[in-house]
Motif scaffolding. Sequence first.
Motif, PDB file in Angstrom:
ATOM      1  N   LYS A  69      26.159 -49.971  32.464  1.00 53.48           N
ATOM      2  CA  LYS A  69      24.788 -49.560  32.173  1.00 53.48           C
ATOM      3  C   LYS A  69      23.867 -50.770  32.084  1.00 53.48           C
ATOM      4  O   LYS A  69      22.743 -50.755  32.618  1.00 53.48           O
ATOM      5  CB  LYS A  69      24.760 -48.776  30.864  1.00 53.48           C
ATOM      6  N   ASN A  72      23.266 -52.126  35.650  1.00 57.55           N
ATOM      7  CA  ASN A  72      22.370 -51.249  36.410  1.00 57.55           C
ATOM      8  C   ASN A  72      20.928 -51.396  35.944  1.00 57.55           C
ATOM      9  O   ASN A  72      19.996 -51.383  36.759  1.00 57.55           O
ATOM     10  CB  ASN A  72      22.826 -49.798  36.287  1.00 57.55           C
ATOM     11  N   GLU A  73      20.729 -51.548  34.647  1.00 66.29           N
ATOM     12  CA  GLU A  73      19.378 -51.763  34.133  1.00 66.29           C
ATOM     13  C   GLU A  73      18.838 -53.119  34.574  1.00 66.29           C
ATOM     14  O   GLU A  73      17.632 -53.265  34.828  1.00 66.29           O
ATOM     15  CB  GLU A  73      19.380 -51.660  32.611  1.00 66.29           C
ATOM     16  N   THR A  74      19.723 -54.105  34.668  1.00 61.42           N
ATOM     17  CA  THR A  74      19.310 -55.424  35.153  1.00 61.42           C
ATOM     18  C   THR A  74      18.844 -55.344  36.601  1.00 61.42           C
ATOM     19  O   THR A  74      17.842 -55.966  36.990  1.00 61.42           O
ATOM     20  CB  THR A  74      20.471 -56.419  35.027  1.00 61.42           C
ATOM     21  N   LYS A  76      17.638 -52.655  38.123  1.00 65.98           N
ATOM     22  CA  LYS A  76      16.368 -51.935  38.154  1.00 65.98           C
ATOM     23  C   LYS A  76      15.210 -52.845  37.764  1.00 65.98           C
ATOM     24  O   LYS A  76      14.102 -52.704  38.276  1.00 65.98           O
ATOM     25  CB  LYS A  76      16.434 -50.734  37.217  1.00 65.98           C
TER      26      LYS A  76
END
Length: 667
Positions: A69, A72-74, A76
């Motif tokens: 998670k 993936n946020e990095t 985005k």
Amino acid sequence: SIIIPGPRYIIPVPTLLYYSLYTFNNISNSYEMATWEGIEDSSPYPERVWFARVKDSESWNPLRKCDCKVINETVKAGKNTSLIGFGRATVDLDTDIIRYNFYNAPVRQLCSAAWFVKDYKSEKDVKLVPIRSTLDEMLIEELYVQSKAEATSNGSIDARAEVLLKDDEGYKVFLMKVGNTLSLRKKTVSMISLLLDGSSELQRGYGEYTVDGEEEEIALGPVRHLSFVIHGIGEAMWRRQDVMIPGVIESVEVMRAAINKKMYGSWKQDCQRCQKRRQPLPPPPNRIEFIPIEWYDNIHSSSSTLKKNLLSTTLGTIPRLRAIANDVIFDVLMYLTPEFCEEVLNCVIDQINECYDSFQSIYPNFSKEGSASLVGHSLGSVIAWDILSLMGDRLEQKVPMTGSASDPIVIDDEVKGFKLPTDASHQSADVYRAYAGDANVEVTQKGGTWGPCTVGKVANTIPFVPKFTMFVGSPLGLFLTLRGARPIFDELRLMELKNAVMGRVADASLQPSSPFTLPSGAVYNIFHPSDPVAYRIEPVLLPKEFEDIDLPKPCFLTVEGQGVRLHVQAKEFGDSIVRTFTGLLSTNLLEKIPSQRSVNADAAKVKKTIKGKPIYHFALGGSSERVDFQLQPGVVDNEYLSAVSAHSGYWTNGDFTDFLIQCANTP
């Protein structure tokens, strides 16, 4: 353009899809009647799962869900780096590698995927292999999306559509229809290979999975204690692939997981009790972080002249036994030399400073809310002792200890140290003369020291005063004996006695043990009774007139609310009965009253008692009155068989981990 799941994978659609249409079309019934097989994630943008491995020959293993998670946020956010593993590692998306932040471990390769190939090891053992090629994954995704779109728009599906893979040359993915079940499968283009290998089923989305230790660590509170673990002898051997004994990094990982599991399990039980009683739930316990400190490469570096000379003089016979001498015993011999002792101390101190500073950059509030400790295993405990001895020397001489610019060292007024008795240039000559001969003992016994023997002064020190220090499986008693420390400790005791007689100190401080202390909140010497490397420390702190029968027995390691186990009590009682009948003990079964043959009877006499049993207090223990603690043996425990694994088994011992948790969480 087609958007492949995850903003990092927005790639233009190729101008041509490689479809091969057969002479007939196998048209399915309506899409609603058909079901897809192997679609774990049917969302428009399936969550990407990230994987890691060290070597190309290894399988890809999924990272923790919380780490996936974060990555993936990095992606985005358009960033290239992120912290995972609760700050223990850093992901670099430019190079697709994972680096560890606090210790020297091999970097790990990194990849992500939303499509996978099912590798059937057996009927129940299925391994999902990630499709790492972005282009191939895009082609597979487009085939899947278009097949669904066709069924939605006109109610029919071309069940023989296929696409050639670009990066995985020689393979193609095709749509298979069996009854009303649809799936995507991968097969080779070559007919000969197809007959031998068949086809493999594809899966969209990784599905549910668990990584051991993730649930426990996520549930715990923020880290409030940091422990530096210094390895002992033989680390060069334990790091070899053909040796089964784990090295310090692996041992620390195992211990951290065990401690997290214990704290999480205890907290869940407390929550259940509160729910039954309709009470507010307790907050989760705070995390304890462990950082391994390595120094073995300073001695065992293959490029060093010393190591090359050692290997050149080593006989080629019985190589495994000679490896033990070169990689295990050699560590002790080298630390006894001033040059390498100084080099190792500087290496460990520099690592602790660097890791402590890096840790605070990740956890900025730790210096205000957290505490730190030292845990030394085997020879690492001697290194920890020497580091604290040097710190005590600086405290006694009022040498400023600035620490780092962001975190200056603030020493509490209650923390005291002792000045080392001689400077480094005289230690090597005087230490061993202390016991050269009985006739000269009285003349030369003051030439010993408790500190390290180095070429010059070690300028640096660690940036904190430990909340507690643990010597685990420690040969420290042996080293202090070789250094001639006992006469020096006794001299400190006599000075304390003299000050008491002159009214400079309170009478309550009179104890048969030396007043010597280290700058640490508490000091524990923990050992397994069958550990062949471990030695006691308390006898060195007592006058030499104390005979073996006068020495206090080591305490059993217990935590608050738990006593000595019944089978251990029974064994102790039985042993006492046997020794009593053989005339080796007095009638006191649980503690031995010291003799009055010490140099000064008033100092040797223990004035505080409980029910006639003497209470020993060792100043070295700090907040702990005792220093020596032994692990409780098992119900069926042969001391000779236990000796094989005793020295390396502390990290998984339940009594030890429970005690460490208690020490870290005690205010």
